[in-house]
Write a protein that holds these residues in place. Structure first.
Motif, PDB file in Angstrom:
ATOM      1  N   ARG A 209      18.442 -93.203 -42.778  1.00 14.24           N
ATOM      2  CA  ARG A 209      18.534 -91.916 -42.065  1.00 14.24           C
ATOM      3  C   ARG A 209      19.262 -90.945 -42.681  1.00 14.24           C
ATOM      4  NH1 ARG A 209      19.840 -93.263 -35.955  1.00 14.24           N
ATOM      5  NH2 ARG A 209      17.990 -94.569 -36.470  1.00 14.24           N
TER       6      ARG A 209
ATOM      7  N   SER B  12      16.228 -97.160 -33.271  1.00 11.63           N
ATOM      8  CA  SER B  12      15.155 -97.446 -33.859  1.00 11.63           C
ATOM      9  C   SER B  12      14.565 -98.913 -34.098  1.00 11.63           C
ATOM     10  CB  SER B  12      15.280 -96.720 -35.200  1.00 11.63           C
ATOM     11  OG  SER B  12      16.331 -97.803 -36.108  1.00 11.63           O
TER      12      SER B  12
ATOM     13  N   ALA C 121      14.323 -88.087 -29.824  1.00 10.28           N
ATOM     14  CA  ALA C 121      13.738 -89.182 -30.381  1.00 10.28           C
ATOM     15  C   ALA C 121      13.875 -90.594 -29.226  1.00 10.28           C
ATOM     16  CB  ALA C 121      14.359 -89.792 -31.544  1.00 10.28           C
TER      17      ALA C 121
ATOM     18  N   LEU D  19      12.816 -91.524 -34.915  1.00 13.42           N
ATOM     19  CA  LEU D  19      13.231 -91.002 -36.355  1.00 13.42           C
ATOM     20  C   LEU D  19      12.686 -91.767 -37.669  1.00 13.42           C
ATOM     21  CD1 LEU D  19      16.833 -89.899 -35.481  1.00 13.42           C
ATOM     22  CD2 LEU D  19      15.129 -88.469 -35.623  1.00 13.42           C
TER      23      LEU D  19
ATOM     24  N   TYR E   3      22.232 -83.250 -35.054  1.00  8.61           N
ATOM     25  CA  TYR E   3      21.787 -84.495 -34.906  1.00  8.61           C
ATOM     26  C   TYR E   3      21.678 -85.305 -33.573  1.00  8.61           C
ATOM     27  CZ  TYR E   3      21.797 -89.504 -36.414  1.00  8.61           C
ATOM     28  OH  TYR E   3      21.671 -90.808 -36.236  1.00  8.61           O
TER      29      TYR E   3
ATOM     30  N   HIS F 131      18.644 -87.077 -31.936  1.00 10.37           N
ATOM     31  CA  HIS F 131      18.851 -88.355 -31.581  1.00 10.37           C
ATOM     32  C   HIS F 131      18.258 -88.360 -30.236  1.00 10.37           C
ATOM     33  CE1 HIS F 131      20.682 -92.227 -30.669  1.00 10.37           C
ATOM     34  NE2 HIS F 131      20.564 -92.396 -31.999  1.00 10.37           N
TER      35      HIS F 131
END
Length: 451
Positions: free
Chosen positions: A114, A55, A46, A78, A39, A43
């Protein structure tokens, strides 16, 4: 800009004056709160792809001359999903709005919670709901502009939970995202247009018109009038004498050329924006609700019946308007004009009785002053539910009755031809209503030179 795809494109669509609220969170450690493998790397990728560190982008902006807090989602990060840092940023934005007494504008484009953060991500929905409620309790307006897509928890909190909900054309809007719907689901049901048709969105606004529309909304909600507001002047023939009988009063109120709600709204306000729908799946085109600007620049909320039988969705929308105006400190004007509540089987299935009861409760507990003007037919409880207790006025072209004369005649088991005589006995003329203490007075006709 025809279709804003990024958080900053959405911001640029509504303002040229944006000051970002900065966050110094640093790299995501330890693959997040539940240790989802990879993850932290996802992250970071992204962030590199989107050019954002989360986000959501937050800050203050001037829209239509009004300073507001903006919360704009970045779908490239994401899927615009809600994680703990998203929730923390949105919470900080709401806290800033309450501290500075500013409205909140949300520009969501999100697929929901998420997955990489599991239940810790889902808990953000409770956090966002609480922040929204605290902002609501502070008397500050919240406006959402739904982008494509707005699904899952983002729709069910910051989107649908806003006071006014606008959407861009063609946006995918629904609680169920595209990958979790039934395989045979009609995709048209998950669009902004479908949500608007069923009373969950107030308006579909093209991108080219969004800045102006949002600016008008914010300017209207920012300057409440001091109530109670005076009733409007009556429209129509200034030389017409009072109705000589009850049957004549009913005939005048039902005349096709008699001024209706639209004419009164046009004459009374210099600018208007309307809400639409009851947020329960229904829309009644015979009830218009919204906020209007008086000639002095102040704002009044209005709920207006348009002369048709009022449906349950209409009563619920009016109750929504009264409560929203109360939270924002804006006085309310209602225009009463209906032969009565709709009484067909569909109306009963949609909860006519409970909808009327809810509007009576909203009016009885209104937190801001209400003024009502009877502009046409006042048919029974369907009309009385929208009338301000102790502050209802009448026009010369109106009547108010315990029930329509024809129905009263039927209830009394008299032949239909007795309806005109029944109208005379009911003392339903404007002058009779004043004498009975039902209305405060009959308003004067407006001078045509002042229109």
């Amino acid at each position: 800009m025809s279709d804003p795809r990024t958080a900053r494109e959405a911001i640029a669509l509504v303002t040229d004056d944006f000051t970002e609220l900065r966050f110094d969170e640093g790299p995501l450690p330890d693959d997040g709160p539940i240790g989802w493998p990879g993850y932290s790397a996802a992250h970071a990728r992204a962030a590199a792809r989107a050019g954002e560190t989360e986000s959501v982008v937050c800050g203050t902006a001037v829209v239509g001359g009004v300073t507001a807090v903006l919360v704009s989602f970045e779908f490239r990060f994401l899927g615009g999903s809600l994680g703990e840092r998203t929730g923390a940023r949105a919470s900080a934005a709401h806290a800033l709005a309450r501290e500075r007494r500013l409205p909140v504008v949300v520009l969501p484009a999100t697929g929901g919670s998420r997955m990489h953060e599991g239940m810790r991500a889902l808990l953000q929905l409770q956090l966002l709901a609480r922040e929204s409620e605290l902002t609501r309790a502070a008397g500050l307006p919240q406006v959402a502009v739904l982008r494509d897509p707005t699904t899952g928890g983002g729709w069910a909190t910051l989107g649908a939970g806003s006071d006014v909900v606008l959407a861009l054309p063609g946006a995918q809007v629904g609680f169920a995202g595209s990958r979790v719907r039934p395989p045979d689901a009609d995709p048209a049901a998950y669009t902004a247009e479908a949500q608007f048709a069923h009373g969950h969105i107030d308006a579909i606004v093209p991108p080219s018109e969004l800045r102006g529309t949002l600016g008008r909304w914010l300017s209207l909600l920012a300057r409440p009038a001091e109530g109670p507001v005076p009733p409007p002047h009556a429209l129509g023939d200034a030389g017409a004498p009072p109705a000589p009988s009850g049957r004549e009063a009913v005939a005048r109120a039902r005349h096709p050329d008699r001024p209706r709600a639209a004419a009164y709204l046009d004459a009374h306000f210099t600018l208007r924006e309307e809400i639409s729908g009851d947020r329960c799946g229904g829309v009644d085109p015979g009830v218009r609700c919204g906020f209007g600007r008086l000639p002095d620049g102040r704002t009044v909320a209005y709920a207006a019946q348009c002369g048709t039988a009022t449906r349950p969705a209409g009563f619920r929308t009016a109750a929504r308007l009264v409560r929203l105006a109360g939270r924002l400190g804006i006085p309310v004007l209602t225009l009463v004009d209906t032969p009565g509540a709709a009484n067909d089987p569909e109306a009963e299935r949609a909860g006519a009785g409970t909808a009327i009861a809810d509007l009576f409760a909203a009016v009885a507990s209104a937190r801001t002053p209400l003024t009502s003007l009877l502009v046409g037919e006042g048919g029974s409880g369907g009309a009385l539910a929208l009338a301000a207790p102790g502050n209802t006025w009448a026009t010369p072209d109106s009547y108010f009755s315990v029930i329509a004369p024809e129905l009263a005649t039927a209830i009394l088991k008299r032949p239909p031809e007795d309806a005109p005589a029944t109208a005379d006995r009911l003392r339903l003329r404007p002058e009779d209503l004043v004498a009975l203490g039902v209305v405060r007075g009959v308003v004067d006709r407006a001078d045509p030179r002042d229109r």
